[in-house]
Design a protein around this motif. Sequence first.
Motif, PDB file in Angstrom:
ATOM      1  N   LYS A  36     -10.114   3.700  11.355  1.00 44.67           N
ATOM      2  CA  LYS A  36     -10.234   2.322  11.845  1.00 44.67           C
ATOM      3  C   LYS A  36     -10.206   1.292  10.703  1.00 44.67           C
ATOM      4  CE  LYS A  36     -12.769   2.953  16.148  1.00 44.67           C
ATOM      5  NZ  LYS A  36     -14.070   3.600  16.317  1.00 44.67           N
ATOM      6  N   ALA A  37     -10.322   1.779   9.478  1.00 48.91           N
ATOM      7  CA  ALA A  37     -10.420   0.843   8.354  1.00 48.91           C
ATOM      8  C   ALA A  37      -9.064   0.255   7.984  1.00 48.91           C
ATOM      9  CB  ALA A  37     -11.004   1.570   7.146  1.00 48.91           C
ATOM     10  N   ASP A  38      -9.060  -1.019   7.650  1.00 50.76           N
ATOM     11  CA  ASP A  38      -7.849  -1.633   7.122  1.00 50.76           C
ATOM     12  C   ASP A  38      -7.769  -1.461   5.609  1.00 50.76           C
ATOM     13  OD1 ASP A  38      -6.898  -2.660   9.624  1.00 50.76           O
ATOM     14  OD2 ASP A  38      -8.509  -4.142   9.507  1.00 50.76           O
ATOM     15  N   ILE A  39      -8.922  -1.474   4.992  1.00 49.71           N
ATOM     16  CA  ILE A  39      -8.912  -1.137   3.560  1.00 49.71           C
ATOM     17  C   ILE A  39      -9.944  -0.042   3.289  1.00 49.71           C
ATOM     18  CG2 ILE A  39      -8.140  -3.371   2.669  1.00 49.71           C
ATOM     19  CD1 ILE A  39     -11.105  -3.826   1.877  1.00 49.71           C
ATOM     20  N   ILE A  40      -9.583   0.783   2.320  1.00 47.11           N
ATOM     21  CA  ILE A  40     -10.516   1.840   1.899  1.00 47.11           C
ATOM     22  C   ILE A  40     -10.652   1.757   0.383  1.00 47.11           C
ATOM     23  CG2 ILE A  40     -10.854   4.332   1.692  1.00 47.11           C
ATOM     24  CD1 ILE A  40      -9.359   4.601   4.389  1.00 47.11           C
ATOM     25  N   ILE A  41     -11.862   1.692  -0.056  1.00 50.86           N
ATOM     26  CA  ILE A  41     -12.130   1.612  -1.499  1.00 50.86           C
ATOM     27  C   ILE A  41     -12.829   2.902  -1.918  1.00 50.86           C
ATOM     28  CG2 ILE A  41     -13.374   0.327  -3.299  1.00 50.86           C
ATOM     29  CD1 ILE A  41     -11.250  -1.350  -1.893  1.00 50.86           C
ATOM     30  N   GLU A  42     -12.342   3.483  -2.992  1.00 50.53           N
ATOM     31  CA  GLU A  42     -12.998   4.710  -3.471  1.00 50.53           C
ATOM     32  C   GLU A  42     -13.234   4.628  -4.967  1.00 50.53           C
ATOM     33  OE1 GLU A  42     -11.190   8.357  -2.282  1.00 50.53           O
ATOM     34  OE2 GLU A  42     -12.667   9.568  -3.367  1.00 50.53           O
ATOM     35  N   ASN A  43     -14.432   4.914  -5.364  1.00 50.45           N
ATOM     36  CA  ASN A  43     -14.776   4.892  -6.791  1.00 50.45           C
ATOM     37  C   ASN A  43     -15.850   5.930  -7.092  1.00 50.45           C
ATOM     38  OD1 ASN A  43     -13.355   2.647  -8.194  1.00 50.45           O
ATOM     39  ND2 ASN A  43     -14.277   1.461  -6.526  1.00 50.45           N
TER      40      ASN A  43
END
Lengths: 161, 759
Positions: B172-179
């Motif tokens: 459902k996410a439009d952006i995904i941030i991974e760190n």
Amino acid sequence: MKKMDIKIHVNGDWYELAVNSGDRLVDVLRDQLDLTGTKEGCGEGECGACTVNLDGKAVLSCLILAVQVDGCTILTIEGLQRGSELHPLQKAFTSESAIQCGYCTPGMIMSANALIYNEPEPDEDTIRKNLSNNLCRCTGYDRPVKAVLKAAKDMKGDTNV
Amino acid sequence: MFESHIAVGKSLERIDGVEKVTGSAKYATDIRLENMLHAKLIRSPHAHAKVKRIDTSSAEKLPGVRAVATILEVPKVIEYWFSLRTEKKKKQMFLRDNVVRFMGDPVLAIAADDQQTVDKALSLVKVEYEPLPAIYDPFMAMEETDVKIHSRGNIAFKVNKDYGDIQEGLKKADIIIENTYRTSKQKHAALEPFGTCVALYQSNGKLTVYSSTQLPHWSRHYLAGALDLPLNRVRVIKPHTGGSFGGRCGLIHGLEVMCSWLSRQTGRPVRMSFTREEDFIGTETRHPMTIRMKTGATRDGILTATDVDIVSDVGGYGTHYIGVIADCLSTGVGLYKTPNYSFSARAVFTNKSPCGALRGYGNPQMNFAQESQMDIIAEKLRMDPLELRLKNYRELGEIDPVLNEKILSNGLRECLEKGAELSGWEKKRHQWKRYQRSVKATRNRGIGLSIMLHGTGAGKALPDPASATVMINADGSVNLITAAADEGQGNRTVLAQIASETLGIEFEKISVSETDTETTPIDCGTHGSRQAYSGGLAVQAAATEARNQIFAYAVKELGAAEDQLRIKDGVIFEINNPDNKILISDLMRKTQIEDMNVCEQVIGSAAGVAPAMPGYYGAVFAEVEVDTETGEVKVLKLTNAFDVGRAINPDLVKGQIIGGGVMGIGFALTEGLLIEDGRILNSNFSDYRLLRACDVPEIVPIIVESDEPTGPFGAKGIGEGCMVNVASAISNAIYHATGVRLTDLCMTPEAILKGLEER
Ligand code: FES
Ligand code: FES
């Protein structure tokens, strides 16, 4: 180990003591004179908890040997009070909430006392710089600085060392 | 909003202030008993080794040497009080073996008449080690199966928890941030070094231990278990303490048990006191963590998913590794209403110094990751970070899925609004960015924010008892009996205020007991920001019972109905007929002494556990200036707003916020033990840099008062939370100033310069 005799003037009284050549001033105050108000936080001259006044100056009692202070005048936190009344610095530290655990407090107060003796009207910057010799892990320094500022105003240099 | 009070909500002077400014307050380091022996440890020079042979024969021949104790017979305490619940678990708390697991791990101790003799004796001891391969990296420790730091393996604990459906959430996410974020091995660095104790085992079979522990009653259990003594034969006395910050949440590794053992052998008091270096190398630290975090959000800034994987580095021993991870979970999941949350974590042994509780527990680590992620998302969505928080935080009335408790008070919105206003958030956020673009400045300013949630107490997650007794004397003065350990934050003062308020008796008339297990009922101790709340509830209940007893006597004396009676300033009176009154002191003298048919003292007691674990909240606004030529960061100002429920003593609360703020700056910028091949390189205050008076910025403390219905007079906690989100706010400010995103703590000038180069 060979003991040496010294005579020191502490909080208004002369004491004749036999000390080891390696005994530090902080040990003699705490262990021989039972003046445990002076604290040890590092033993390496880095934290200021052991600060006392020696002939009118703030010194680190963990870095000074007892034999070096033969004949000197020393003031510790226990000697600051005037009779039953708290010293203005002591009053300001309580009224300004400048104390938490209190382990740094005697050292801070004795640093400030020597400062005010030598420089009766220090401004905030001077106080801040001066208290930078004293580590405190609890208060974040803001209130001790304010307490000293307040006490300095009240005292106008009138203090004993 | 709150009714007027006589003691609660007032910035009364702390009850121990005069002792502390006159130097008469006694700390563990100041305790001297007659005939006392001095003891010291030999610590392992190896990070991992088997002790093959210990030869103390020449040392023991030295005149003045009285006792030797080694790890072969003296057990180490390796779990915390959760394990006291069953006999089987309790057995596993104590480890007795011949392995040393970090450089500095105690091997043996000698007690002698004086310090010089101890030092000489220690130099005569021969210890033969068989070095074992050592592992310092938790990721290697997980893979390496040949090297086992503990017999059960290197993974101390692991957990997977899912809320909702992570895959759905990510879809459902439009952006995904991974760190991936890494945090440092922070040290408590309390001014009174960890590790002073005096133990006395008397011939009547009773052990008395002076220890600065935060948990006197659990420490009594630990000592009773380790020395196989009944609880009523162990007495723990906690004198004044020079700061703890979580590091005395139990016993100190190699200290109290060792001292007690030596005292039992000799029948004489034994004192052991660690040096500052020993404090740095041999006592607990914060758990360093590696946190991989994946966060998904919609275009509108609604969080849809968070996927977290944590590896927590326990060191050679750890008593709090489960609780610390549980704290990452509850604060991470609790703060935002992310519907899909997947949490996995492993706590892993390595051959480094032990980790334990440090102010904030696992929250500062988790918060650094989560609040950095939020800042990145806001940036990507071109959204005000403040707005993103407001859209997603878990609000009043919602259910916290981890605790399964309804949120009954939440002042986070007010924290954000007040903090934004007083810091000038909006203006600085825009102006400073423009300024950086227009001038080719080498000193860039930035402002960043972050929020946090922290639990008050342990709720039902751990055995968390609190109790108190309130005794009214014949002159109307009050003795409050409590085991609440005051580490300097002032909780004994706060509890006296609660007693005063509940009783209607002036604060000055309340005297708080010494912290001594012999004379106080059980209390879990001072941890988890719990004393104002959990301790406060017990005091409130005990004082209420005492007040009811006073009323019962007053009904007879004044001939008025109980519901018509009130107490104020030590006078009991009838509300509609205030002249019908009696001084509490007169009434108490009558019932205790004058009327020989009665001779009763009013004593109110209460024991139990707090009904909830309410969250307290905070928002930090950090302003920094970054020198882009040197990478130096100067924190210009912090505006820190915390919702503490009702502030029982606003001055003490502000003291926490300012002090915690400074500790948070340290965590962000300067603090962390450096380890090379198992050796700690910065074991003194020149190399481990604490902030000094000249380094600290202005900190604006803001108290937000929500009303926690389960708390005493509406109170919640503050002690830990006030340092939790300082580092994340500073990191976000550095990003605002420079465009450099730092993922590792502490944030050094070198890392910033590197970031600037790569920008
Ligand atoms: S004890 Fe002397 S400076 Fe720290
Ligand atoms: S008050 Fe605790 S170190 Fe200063």
